[in-house]
Design a protein around this motif. Structure first.
Motif, mmCIF file in Angstrom:
data_model
loop_
_atom_site.group_PDB
_atom_site.id
_atom_site.type_symbol
_atom_site.label_atom_id
_atom_site.label_comp_id
_atom_site.label_asym_id
_atom_site.label_seq_id
_atom_site.Cartn_x
_atom_site.Cartn_y
_atom_site.Cartn_z
ATOM 1 N N ARG A 134 15.793 -31.810 90.313
ATOM 2 C CA ARG A 134 14.406 -31.976 89.854
ATOM 3 C C ARG A 134 14.431 -32.679 88.516
ATOM 4 O O ARG A 134 15.375 -32.525 87.749
ATOM 5 C CB ARG A 134 13.755 -30.615 89.607
ATOM 6 C CG ARG A 134 13.765 -29.756 90.777
ATOM 7 C CD ARG A 134 13.384 -28.342 90.437
ATOM 8 N NE ARG A 134 12.918 -27.762 91.668
ATOM 9 C CZ ARG A 134 11.657 -27.554 91.975
ATOM 10 N NH1 ARG A 134 10.718 -27.799 91.084
ATOM 11 N NH2 ARG A 134 11.309 -27.073 93.146
ATOM 12 N N LEU A 135 13.350 -33.355 88.229
ATOM 13 C CA LEU A 135 13.218 -34.008 86.937
ATOM 14 C C LEU A 135 13.260 -32.926 85.865
ATOM 15 O O LEU A 135 12.726 -31.822 86.061
ATOM 16 C CB LEU A 135 11.864 -34.726 86.911
ATOM 17 C CG LEU A 135 11.657 -35.788 85.856
ATOM 18 C CD1 LEU A 135 12.649 -36.932 86.029
ATOM 19 C CD2 LEU A 135 10.228 -36.338 85.944
ATOM 20 N N LEU A 136 13.876 -33.238 84.743
ATOM 21 C CA LEU A 136 13.969 -32.286 83.634
ATOM 22 C C LEU A 136 12.575 -31.725 83.335
ATOM 23 O O LEU A 136 11.599 -32.463 83.306
ATOM 24 C CB LEU A 136 14.527 -33.046 82.437
ATOM 25 C CG LEU A 136 14.960 -32.246 81.224
ATOM 26 C CD1 LEU A 136 16.075 -31.280 81.570
ATOM 27 C CD2 LEU A 136 15.465 -33.218 80.141
ATOM 28 N N ARG A 137 12.494 -30.422 83.098
ATOM 29 C CA ARG A 137 11.188 -29.749 83.054
ATOM 30 C C ARG A 137 10.187 -30.360 82.071
ATOM 31 O O ARG A 137 9.028 -30.574 82.446
ATOM 32 C CB ARG A 137 11.392 -28.252 82.783
ATOM 33 C CG ARG A 137 10.100 -27.452 82.865
ATOM 34 C CD ARG A 137 10.374 -25.997 83.032
ATOM 35 N NE ARG A 137 11.122 -25.462 81.916
ATOM 36 C CZ ARG A 137 10.699 -24.488 81.125
ATOM 37 N NH1 ARG A 137 9.527 -23.933 81.314
ATOM 38 N NH2 ARG A 137 11.460 -24.050 80.150
ATOM 39 N N PRO A 138 10.571 -30.687 80.827
ATOM 40 C CA PRO A 138 9.544 -31.242 79.930
ATOM 41 C C PRO A 138 8.959 -32.557 80.456
ATOM 42 O O PRO A 138 7.778 -32.820 80.253
ATOM 43 C CB PRO A 138 10.306 -31.495 78.625
ATOM 44 C CG PRO A 138 11.529 -30.683 78.717
ATOM 45 C CD PRO A 138 11.857 -30.506 80.149
ATOM 46 N N LEU A 139 9.769 -33.328 81.162
ATOM 47 C CA LEU A 139 9.263 -34.589 81.719
ATOM 48 C C LEU A 139 8.281 -34.311 82.858
ATOM 49 O O LEU A 139 7.246 -34.961 82.992
ATOM 50 C CB LEU A 139 10.419 -35.457 82.230
ATOM 51 C CG LEU A 139 11.395 -35.949 81.165
ATOM 52 C CD1 LEU A 139 12.599 -36.639 81.806
ATOM 53 C CD2 LEU A 139 10.693 -36.927 80.218
ATOM 54 N N ARG A 140 8.612 -33.312 83.672
ATOM 55 C CA ARG A 140 7.710 -32.931 84.772
ATOM 56 C C ARG A 140 6.398 -32.433 84.228
ATOM 57 O O ARG A 140 5.325 -32.825 84.660
ATOM 58 C CB ARG A 140 8.330 -31.777 85.577
ATOM 59 C CG ARG A 140 9.394 -32.169 86.451
ATOM 60 C CD ARG A 140 9.696 -31.251 87.603
ATOM 61 N NE ARG A 140 9.593 -29.824 87.574
ATOM 62 C CZ ARG A 140 10.587 -28.975 87.283
ATOM 63 N NH1 ARG A 140 11.752 -29.436 86.886
ATOM 64 N NH2 ARG A 140 10.410 -27.674 87.362
ATOM 65 N N GLY A 190 16.512 -41.201 87.123
ATOM 66 C CA GLY A 190 15.829 -40.454 86.067
ATOM 67 C C GLY A 190 16.656 -39.235 85.669
ATOM 68 O O GLY A 190 17.745 -38.990 86.210
ATOM 69 N N GLU A 191 16.121 -38.446 84.748
ATOM 70 C CA GLU A 191 16.870 -37.263 84.273
ATOM 71 C C GLU A 191 16.643 -36.087 85.220
ATOM 72 O O GLU A 191 15.785 -35.245 84.984
ATOM 73 C CB GLU A 191 16.466 -36.932 82.839
ATOM 74 C CG GLU A 191 16.966 -37.968 81.870
ATOM 75 C CD GLU A 191 17.099 -37.450 80.448
ATOM 76 O OE1 GLU A 191 17.718 -36.391 80.240
ATOM 77 O OE2 GLU A 191 16.557 -38.110 79.544
ATOM 78 N N PHE A 192 17.388 -36.069 86.294
ATOM 79 C CA PHE A 192 17.286 -34.981 87.258
ATOM 80 C C PHE A 192 18.358 -33.934 86.972
ATOM 81 O O PHE A 192 19.492 -34.293 86.667
ATOM 82 C CB PHE A 192 17.448 -35.517 88.679
ATOM 83 C CG PHE A 192 16.300 -36.371 89.118
ATOM 84 C CD1 PHE A 192 15.141 -35.789 89.613
ATOM 85 C CD2 PHE A 192 16.341 -37.744 88.997
ATOM 86 C CE1 PHE A 192 14.065 -36.575 89.978
ATOM 87 C CE2 PHE A 192 15.270 -38.537 89.358
ATOM 88 C CZ PHE A 192 14.113 -37.947 89.849
ATOM 89 N N VAL A 193 17.957 -32.674 87.068
ATOM 90 C CA VAL A 193 18.936 -31.600 86.886
ATOM 91 C C VAL A 193 18.825 -30.659 88.082
ATOM 92 O O VAL A 193 17.827 -30.693 88.815
ATOM 93 C CB VAL A 193 18.683 -30.798 85.579
ATOM 94 C CG1 VAL A 193 18.846 -31.692 84.364
ATOM 95 C CG2 VAL A 193 17.308 -30.144 85.581
ATOM 96 N N GLY A 212 17.829 -27.663 89.975
ATOM 97 C CA GLY A 212 16.821 -26.610 89.806
ATOM 98 C C GLY A 212 17.312 -25.272 90.322
ATOM 99 O O GLY A 212 18.441 -25.154 90.832
ATOM 100 N N ILE A 222 15.499 -42.918 91.047
ATOM 101 C CA ILE A 222 16.489 -41.866 91.324
ATOM 102 C C ILE A 222 17.461 -41.689 90.153
ATOM 103 O O ILE A 222 18.228 -40.738 90.130
ATOM 104 C CB ILE A 222 17.277 -42.119 92.630
ATOM 105 C CG1 ILE A 222 17.889 -43.527 92.636
ATOM 106 C CG2 ILE A 222 16.409 -41.925 93.842
ATOM 107 C CD1 ILE A 222 18.845 -43.748 93.804
#
Ligand code: SF4
Lengths: 323, 366
Positions: free
Chosen positions: B303-309, B292-295, B297, B290
């Motif tokens: 949500r996890l930062l898009r490049p990581l997703r 992690g780099e969540f921003v 959405g 939890i």
């Protein structure tokens, strides 16, 4: 003539008396909101004398001050006799409640409430329902929940709350830190007064970095020493600390933001256009905006936009697509 | 007496609404939990709030809608499936489970008025003749977690056997295949299991969930019996070692299943509202993902930062594609940009996600 209304906490008959200030015991722990007397009160007592009696319990060997510490202190300094209202023999709980009631017109800050709660909770068998009522606290309120969290912190943090350096909103965050972490965190608040939002963010990020990396707060704050000692204004210091802690918590996002800001600056240099990424890179969107106040400015902005659009490094504005 | 699965052995009370005390479900529960006396709630009485942390089975007369739409959002592509609401809550303990933010107690609710459910479904399915339905029960509970007590899915399968326009998905983290012999047409039932990296299954799916091996063996049993199965990588978790973990799971999938035995595979990244994060940090303090780099959405969820997703999705999708699963892949609640980056296509290229998955469910696309 010298009879007053019977207060609900004490004897049916309260009496007025005079005594030397030095005779009064002013050390009671129920005087939890005592602060240095204000110059205004000093001036008034000097010019007009004591118009309102202080509250004492005169049942013992010496009168014990129940409320009116500031007046008692000034009158002692002036070497004057003190006019007292003896409200009778009271329990420590009743003294505390009398003290709260005598301050009824005061707007109670979070710091006041914490100090009062610490006192009443230290009394065995204290009726907290009456205390909450006297303090105007709703038993189910968020404020009381936060106060209860705050009370689990070491007492020395009370000073930071009372001075406004740490907002009460941080209470439940602070209580999740180990004692050694709390000692380290004090350095953030010792000389800086944080807004609610910034304090909550910074503490949340520090806590989450600690939990994520399995490290102590000291390790997270290690790099901040320089910022704290750099001699910046308090506002700049807090802004720098916020940025640095955020970068530790969100390293990739912070890197993307930094790269984007650099590219945006390059691309829009010498123009009146503002280039921003609106949604934390959740979409590929880039917003390009301009504010103009005349047709001439609009024409000039249009020409600048055409020049910008011809640049070869525009792809750098779309880092996720590029990856 | 048959031994109950471990995850049901913690049930310490059974409460029944008087209106459903005579129902089939109540009778089955009486038979299968003979040591527990059923407490009856009269009309107007409710189960007291603030219940202790014990599992209570509550057989309830449900008055709401049984058939519902999946709660998608406007910014991300939803798969358009419909929920058959059979109950709420779950005795398993997955750290990431959204139900802990919805329900503060451990009351396992089962809608025991099955006649009302059948009536509503029958009306809905008759209202639009020719329309097809892809429905599932695993939204507010695990589809099969209470099956050994209630036989609910088996009943539903028997009932839906009369409606060839309906395909039922049973999404689970346990192994219960007791419903299989009630199936009239295996092409209309999709057994589905949640997949994750082995470390996540072992560490974050607590409370007697079946192991990955057990889930995949059960999937193989179903496939051998003529069913096509669904696999759900949702939530994918970003943790150190996720590459090796998800690669291992994909290997295990292809050790057990042929690509054509898989109807579809979903991929969804862990997303949450602040409430859920608080629940996880309190209930599962060892769960580090939890942080992690969540921003935030576009739908307001973290949500996890898009490049990581995208990196995680791509890694998994590529591994599955190498094994021969491609058209079956879809993303849960993602934007066209993410679809394009991961799968090189958008739902529009597939004729819309709703239609595509409907076709996949009904076995019309390879
Ligand atoms: S199996 Fe599903 S419903 Fe049950 S706890 Fe896990 S995620 Fe929640």
């Amino acid at each position: 003539m010298n009879k007053v209304d019977a207060p609900r906490w004490g004897h049916a008959c309260a009496t007025i008396l005079r005594c030397a200030a030095s005779d009064i015991d002013v050390k009671g722990p129920w005087l939890f909101w005592s602060a240095p007397p204000s110059p205004a009160l000093r001036g008034s007592l000097e010019r007009h004398g004591q118009l309102v009696p202080i509250l004492v319990d005169a049942g013992g060997a010496r009168p014990v001050l129940v409320a009116g510490a500031a007046r008692a202190a000034i009158l002692a300094e002036l070497g004057r006799e003190v006019l007292c209202l003896d409200i009778g023999a009271l329990s420590d709980e009743a003294r505390g409640l009398a003290y709260v009631q005598s301050n009824a017109d005061r707007e109670l800050t979070d710091g006041h409430l914490v100090l009062a709660m610490r006192y009443f909770l230290s009394l065995p068998g204290c009726d907290m329902e009456s205390v909450l009522e006297a303090l105007g606290l709703d038993a189910r309120s968020k404020r009381l929940r936060l106060i209860r969290s705050w009370l689990r912190l070491p007492r020395r943090w009370d000073g930071l709350l009372c001075s406004g350096a740490v907002p009460l909103a941080c209470a439940d965050l602070l209580e999740t830190f180990a004692p050694e972490d709390l000692s380290v965190l004090e350095s953030l608040f010792a000389t800086l007064s944080w807004s609610r939002g910034n304090a909550v963010n910074v503490l949340t990020w520090i806590r989450e970095v600690c939990a994520r990396d399995g490290v102590k707060a000291a390790a997270v704050l290690e790099g901040l020493g320089e910022t704290l000692a750099a001699g910046l204004s308090p506002k700049d210091t807090m802004s720098r600390i916020t940025q640095e802690v955020r970068r530790l918590r969100y390293p990739m996002l912070a890197g993307m933001e930094r790269d984007f800001a650099e590219t945006a600056r390059k691309v829009s240099a010498g123009t009146r256009w503002r280039v921003t990424q609106p949604d934390l890179f959740e979409s590929d969107a880039v917003e390009v905006s301009v504010r103009v106040t005349s047709a001439g400015e609009l024409r000039a902005a249009g020409a600048e936009l055409v020049r910008m659009a011809a640049r070869e490094d525009l792809d750098d504005l779309f880092p996720v697509v590029r990856k | 007496m048959t031994v109950l699965p471990t995850h049901l052995q913690g049930i310490s009370r059974v409460v029944v609404d008087a209106a459903v005390a005579g129902s089939t479900i109540a009778a089955r529960v009486r038979e299968r939990l003979p040591h527990l006396k059923q407490e009856t709630l009269q009309e107007g009485e409710t189960l007291a709030a603030g219940l202790a942390r014990e599992d209570i089975l509550y057989l309830k007369r449900y008055r709401g809608r049984f058939l519902r739409h999946c709660p998608g959002t406007s910014h991300y592509r939803c798969c358009g499936y419909q929920i058959v609401h059979i109950g709420e809550n779950c005795p398993l303990r997955c750290s990431y489970c959204i139900l802990q933010a919805y329900f503060q107690d451990r009351v396992l609710k089962v809608w025991a008025n099955q006649d009302d459910l059948r009536l509503e479904l029958d009306q809905a399915f008759h209202a639009s003749p020719g329309r097809r339905y892809r429905v599932g029960t695993g939204e507010f509970t695990d589809s099969l977690v209470l099956e050994a007590l209630t036989g609910y899915s088996r009943d539903l399968i028997e009932f839906l056997g009369n409606y060839p326009q309906v395909c039922l998905e049973l999404k689970s983290k346990v192994v219960d295949l007791s419903w299989m012999d009630a199936v009239r047409d295996p092409s209309r039932v999709l057994p589905a299991w949640s997949m994750n990296a082995p470390d996540i299954v072992d560490g974050e799916e607590q409370g007697d969930c079946a192991s990955l091996e057990e889930r995949l063996s059960a999937a193989r049993t179903c496939a051998q019996a003529g069913f096509r199965v669904c696999l759900h990588f949702d939530p994918m978790i970003h943790f150190p070692g996720w590459r090796e973990g998800y690669a291992r799971t994909v290997e295990m999938i292809f050790d057990h299943l042929q690509p054509e035995q898989i109807a579809y595979v979903s991929m969804g990244s862990f997303r949450h509202m602040p409430d859920l994060k608080r629940c996880i940090s309190e209930n599962f303090p060892g769960s580090k993902y939890i942080y992690g780099e969540f921003v935030t959405g576009l739908d307001g969820k973290q949500r996890l930062l898009r490049p990581l997703r995208v990196e995680q999705f791509r890694f998994l999708a590529d591994a599955l594609r190498r094994g021969g699963v491609d058209r079956q892949l879809y993303l849960c609640m993602e934007s066209d940009e993410v679809w394009q980056a991961v799968l090189g296509r958008t739902p529009a290229d597939l004729g819309g996600l709703y239609r595509h998955l409907m076709a996949q469910a009904f076995g019309e696309e390879g």
